[in-house]
Design a protein around this motif. Structure first.
Motif, mmCIF file in Angstrom:
data_model
loop_
_atom_site.group_PDB
_atom_site.id
_atom_site.type_symbol
_atom_site.label_atom_id
_atom_site.label_comp_id
_atom_site.label_asym_id
_atom_site.label_seq_id
_atom_site.Cartn_x
_atom_site.Cartn_y
_atom_site.Cartn_z
ATOM 1 N N TYR A 32 0.820 -1.222 0.000
ATOM 2 C CA TYR A 32 0.000 0.000 0.000
ATOM 3 C C TYR A 32 0.857 1.278 0.000
ATOM 4 O O TYR A 32 0.310 2.374 0.048
ATOM 5 C CB TYR A 32 -0.931 0.004 1.220
ATOM 6 C CG TYR A 32 -2.056 -1.001 1.111
ATOM 7 C CD1 TYR A 32 -3.131 -0.788 0.234
ATOM 8 C CD2 TYR A 32 -2.056 -2.157 1.882
ATOM 9 C CE1 TYR A 32 -4.168 -1.712 0.140
ATOM 10 C CE2 TYR A 32 -3.098 -3.076 1.800
ATOM 11 C CZ TYR A 32 -4.144 -2.854 0.921
ATOM 12 O OH TYR A 32 -5.176 -3.759 0.827
ATOM 13 N N TYR A 52 -4.088 3.453 7.791
ATOM 14 C CA TYR A 52 -4.168 3.704 6.340
ATOM 15 C C TYR A 52 -5.428 3.074 5.755
ATOM 16 O O TYR A 52 -6.151 3.705 4.968
ATOM 17 C CB TYR A 52 -2.926 3.136 5.653
ATOM 18 C CG TYR A 52 -2.979 3.225 4.151
ATOM 19 C CD1 TYR A 52 -2.615 4.402 3.489
ATOM 20 C CD2 TYR A 52 -3.407 2.127 3.371
ATOM 21 C CE1 TYR A 52 -2.690 4.482 2.101
ATOM 22 C CE2 TYR A 52 -3.476 2.210 1.996
ATOM 23 C CZ TYR A 52 -3.108 3.391 1.370
ATOM 24 O OH TYR A 52 -3.202 3.479 -0.018
ATOM 25 N N ASP A 55 -8.386 5.111 6.750
ATOM 26 C CA ASP A 55 -8.425 6.374 6.001
ATOM 27 C C ASP A 55 -8.893 6.160 4.560
ATOM 28 O O ASP A 55 -9.566 7.023 3.961
ATOM 29 C CB ASP A 55 -7.045 7.038 5.994
ATOM 30 C CG ASP A 55 -6.662 7.575 7.365
ATOM 31 O OD1 ASP A 55 -7.576 7.744 8.207
ATOM 32 O OD2 ASP A 55 -5.453 7.806 7.598
ATOM 33 N N GLU A 56 -8.532 5.011 3.993
ATOM 34 C CA GLU A 56 -8.911 4.713 2.615
ATOM 35 C C GLU A 56 -10.277 4.021 2.533
ATOM 36 O O GLU A 56 -10.679 3.574 1.450
ATOM 37 C CB GLU A 56 -7.839 3.828 1.969
ATOM 38 C CG GLU A 56 -6.479 4.486 1.813
ATOM 39 C CD GLU A 56 -6.526 5.665 0.858
ATOM 40 O OE1 GLU A 56 -7.237 5.582 -0.171
ATOM 41 O OE2 GLU A 56 -5.848 6.680 1.152
#
Length: 201
Positions: A32, A52, A55-56
């Protein structure tokens, strides 16, 4: 069973992350493009991955409550830090000990050289003193020798005068009157023997 990165990407889950070793979590983070430090602990890298993914919108935000938990038992980490500190302390102590031994060695070497120099100086002074005494003794012996020779020659001259003036001694002087020539003998000066013999010669 080996970790399958493609399978995880297709269906990511916190449970799957929890079961992974550090090497597997590192593979996920690299996939990622998540930046991390290689020396970071597995839980720290895992936290970056979960944040992450949340957040995605790959994982729901609710997983943050359970996935990102700071372990309350830090005994192992504390022990590791303690060992590292003790190792650093030992290394510093060894370095100080080495420096101390080096200073002592240099001090011993300096003292040894000073002793050798002092001994050499004393030896040279003794040799100079012995040479001086030898020269003085030789000069004294030379003066004494010259004084005896002078005394002997004077005795010879005196004896020659007595024989020449005594008619009872039948000594043929060959017409040479020693008594008339004694006055030509230079006066002997003990402090200037060389001058005497030059004049007498």
């Amino acid at each position: 069973m080996p970790f399958n990165l493609d399978k995880f990407v297709a269906s990511p889950s916190v449970e799957e992350l929890d079961s992974l070793k550090k090497s597997g979590i590192v593979k996920v983070a690299k996939h990622y493009g998540i930046e991390f430090q290689p020396l970071m602990r597995k839980d720290e890298i895992k936290r970056y991955v979960v944040e992450y993914l949340v957040d995605e919108s790959i994982l729901p935000s609710t997983v943050l409550e359970t996935a990102i938990t700071v372990p309350t038992d830090n005994t192992f980490e504390l022990k590791r830090l303690e060992m590292e500190m003790n190792k650093e302390i030992r290394l510093k102590e060894m370095e100080r000990e080495r420096e101390r031994e080096e200073r002592e060695r240099e001090e011993r070497e300096r003292e040894r050289k000073e002793r050798e120099m002092q001994m050499q100086k004393e030896k040279e002074e003794r040799e100079m003193q012995m040479q001086k005494e030898k020269e003085e003794k030789e000069m004294q012996m030379q003066r004494e020798k010259e004084a005896r020779e002078h005394e002997f020659r004077m005795k010879q001259l005196e004896l020659g005068v007595i024989k020449a003036s005594d008619p009872k001694i039948g000594l043929d002087t060959g017409g040479f009157d020693v008594s008339k020539h004694v006055k030509f003998v230079p006066k002997f000066q003990e402090d200037n023997v060389e001058k005497f013999f030059n004049q007498a010669g």
